[in-house]
Design an enzyme around this catalytic site. Structure first.
Site, PDB file in Angstrom:
ATOM      1  CB  SER A  59      48.883  33.886  31.060  1.00  0.00           C
ATOM      2  OG  SER A  59      49.035  35.275  31.078  1.00  0.00           O
ATOM      3  CG  HIS A  74      47.642  35.848  36.913  1.00  0.00           C
ATOM      4  ND1 HIS A  74      47.692  37.099  36.370  1.00  0.00           N
ATOM      5  CD2 HIS A  74      48.567  35.118  36.234  1.00  0.00           C
ATOM      6  CE1 HIS A  74      48.593  37.143  35.404  1.00  0.00           C
ATOM      7  NE2 HIS A  74      49.130  35.946  35.299  1.00  0.00           N
ATOM      8  CD  GLU A 116      46.197  41.032  34.213  1.00  0.00           C
ATOM      9  OE1 GLU A 116      46.263  42.259  33.997  1.00  0.00           O
ATOM     10  OE2 GLU A 116      47.099  40.234  33.905  1.00  0.00           O
ATOM     11  CD  GLU A 164      49.362  40.413  37.326  1.00  0.00           C
ATOM     12  OE1 GLU A 164      48.433  41.226  37.128  1.00  0.00           O
ATOM     13  OE2 GLU A 164      50.062  39.945  36.411  1.00  0.00           O
ATOM     14  CG  ASP A 166      45.128  40.484  30.255  1.00  0.00           C
ATOM     15  OD1 ASP A 166      44.713  39.957  29.202  1.00  0.00           O
ATOM     16  OD2 ASP A 166      46.291  40.331  30.684  1.00  0.00           O
ATOM     17  CD  GLU A 184      46.926  42.841  28.657  1.00  0.00           C
ATOM     18  OE1 GLU A 184      46.727  43.798  29.424  1.00  0.00           O
ATOM     19  OE2 GLU A 184      47.783  41.974  28.862  1.00  0.00           O
ATOM     20  CG  ASP A 192      50.315  40.287  27.045  1.00  0.00           C
ATOM     21  OD1 ASP A 192      51.509  40.202  26.720  1.00  0.00           O
ATOM     22  OD2 ASP A 192      49.893  39.818  28.132  1.00  0.00           O
ATOM     23  CE  LYS A 210      52.914  40.927  30.106  1.00  0.00           C
ATOM     24  NZ  LYS A 210      52.118  39.722  29.781  1.00  0.00           N
ATOM     25  CG  HIS A 253      53.079  43.747  36.436  1.00  0.00           C
ATOM     26  ND1 HIS A 253      52.474  43.430  37.620  1.00  0.00           N
ATOM     27  CD2 HIS A 253      52.085  43.662  35.497  1.00  0.00           C
ATOM     28  CE1 HIS A 253      51.197  43.183  37.421  1.00  0.00           C
ATOM     29  NE2 HIS A 253      50.939  43.323  36.149  1.00  0.00           N
ATOM     30  CE  LYS A 274      48.684  43.948  32.448  1.00  0.00           C
ATOM     31  NZ  LYS A 274      47.946  42.856  31.815  1.00  0.00           N
TER      32      LYS A 274
END
Ligand code: PGA
Ligand code: ZN
Length: 450
Positions: free
Chosen positions: A43, A156, A165, A206, A242, A295, A322, A347, A375, A398
């Site tokens: 994403s 994901h 998430e 994840e 998230d 997030e 993010d 990131k 990550h 995270k």
């Protein structure tokens, strides 16, 4: 002996999703060899640095990275041989100049980052220092409070959950080791609960479960049940989300002078929200559940929405950019000025060099933002981000769920760092979070050490 880079080579390897990525290897004149590999997102934010892929459909479905590997072997190497690996700024400036674009699209941010990180690791190794100590110096001592993604949705997972998430954060644990234990126990309890309720316990990218549910509130209720059934309470374990809302955003269109409003399309929930309605929904969730961090609650292009969200929830909840900031110091500067958020996800591959990553972290810390080292959904066995989190005293990390080695290796590295720092290790728990300090239910959280 003055250290010099003697050789740099790169190869294509596979990430945790089985897609090609890069590993770079740096060799120094004293015989030191160090490697680093780069992760890959699914994403991805529009404003991220460019991950160079070959787009040749006859190989790896267009995802091979041979060109980026060539860029390291044939362009970057010859420009960095003879350089001192500890001159990180010079190395990164050379990479930026060689690339010459504003978004690393010439050489590829995957190429530049692999080299940038492996030079740092080579220097640390040559000085016989742990990487976190090399990166941060003598004051690096904070073990990050983990935000563990135990239930997956969005891009994901192939369920109908709109939010990407659902994380737990053991904010009341006395040490990182205890936090990891809590995470593991809750993860396995959640597995039993999902099983009993007839849901699949296969995992997403994840390592979190991806049950076929479609309502975020149902996901949160299952997590709360898992927390309490494991013997923990909602003061010591908090929930973080998230939303990855850029993936849900439909920008309004204009035709013949008429413009439709931008919308958030929550297909699983069966609702379309305006920016204000999305904020109302997030506020309702924060008021109903022990959520302390959201997030990308809104899309990267919805600046006005972010400002409104921060006004409404910035004093009760951590609001993390993010896709909004993409680890970019200029985007962060704008966000600070406009008061868009109170926290940033970091990131390294969103920006493409270690120095630029450190610049963004420093700016965030100076301006009272919390920093979460992160990550990507496609990872490798490289644990650089664990050392980075401790090195810069980031406070938060995270790095996925409590399964799959691509996630666990970062946690295991942190366990070892905690052991090494011994009495000097600090786990700051809830204090690492921004915006949540005014909550009144923190009374029984034990004080952190140090
Ligand atoms: P990504 O997701 O690595 O697929 O971009 C992680 C995130 O959005 O935080
Ligand atoms: Zn995100």
């Amino acid at each position: 002996m003055i250290l010099e880079i003697e050789n740099i080579t790169a190869r294509q390897i596979l990430d945790s999703r089985g897609n090609p990525t890069i590993e770079a290897e740096v060799e120094l004149n004293n015989g030191t060899i160090a490697k680093a590999s780069v992760p890959s997102g699914a994403s991805t934010g529009t404003f991220e640095a460019v991950e160079l892929r070959d787009k040749n459909n006859s190989e790896f479905l267009g995802k091979s990275v041979y060109k980026a590997v060539d860029n390291i072997n044939n362009i970057i190497a010859q420009n960095l041989i003879g350089e001192n690996p500890a001159n990180q700024r010079d190395i990164d400036n050379t990479l930026i100049e060689l690339d010459g674009s504003f978004n690393k699209s010439t050489l590829g941010a995957n190429a530049t980052l692999a080299v940038s990180l492996s030079c740092a690791r080579a220097a640390a190794k040559a000085y016989e220092m742990p990487l976190y100590r090399y990166l941060g110096g003598i004051n690096s001592c904070v073990l990050p409070t983990p935000m563990m993604n135990i239930l997956n949705g969005g891009v994901h997972a192939n369920n109908k959950l709109d939010f990407q998430e659902f994380m737990i954060s053991p904010v009341g644990a006395p040490t990182f080791g205890d936090a990891l234990r809590a995470g593991s126990e809750i993860f396995h309890t959640l597995k039993n609960i999902l099983n009993k309720n007839g849901y699949s316990t296969t995992v997403g990218d994840e390592g979190g479960f991806a049950p076929d549910i479609s309502n975020p509130e149902e996901a949160i209720e299952f997590i709360i049940l898992a927390i309490e059934s494991s013997g923990y309470n909602l003061n010591s374990i908090k929930i973080c989300l998230d939303v990855a809302a850029s993936e849900l955003y439909e920008e309004g269109e204009c035709q013949d002078g008429f413009c439709s409003l931008s919308k958030y399309d929550l297909k699983g929930l069966g609702k379309k929200f305006s920016s204000d309605e999305m904020i109302d929904y997030l506020e309702k969730l924060v008021k109903t559940y022990p959520i302390i961090s959201i997030e990308d609650g809104l899309a990267e292009d919805d600046e006005l929405g972010w400002k409104n969200l921060n006004e409404r929830l910035g004093n009760t909840c951590q609001l993390v950019g993010d896709d909004l900031f993409v680890t970019n110091v200029e985007r962060l500067r704008g966000g600070i000025k406009k008061k868009l958020a109170n926290s940033i996800l970091i990131k390294p591959n969103q920006i493409g060099t270690l120095s630029e990553t450190l610049d963004t972290i420093l700016m965030a810390q100076k301006n009272g933002f919390s920093t979460i080292i992160s990550h990507r959904s496609g990872e490798t066995e490289d644990t650089f981000i664990a050392d980075l989190a401790v090195g810069v005293n980031a406070g938060l990390i995270k790095t996925g769920s409590l399964s799959r080695t691509d996630r666990i290796c970062k946690y295991n590295r942190l366990l070892k760092i905690e052991e090494e720092l011994a009495d000097n290790a600090k786990y700051t728990g809830i204090r690492a979070f921004k915006g949540v300090k005014r909550l009144s239910d923190e009374n029984d959280i034990p004080p952190c050490c140090g």
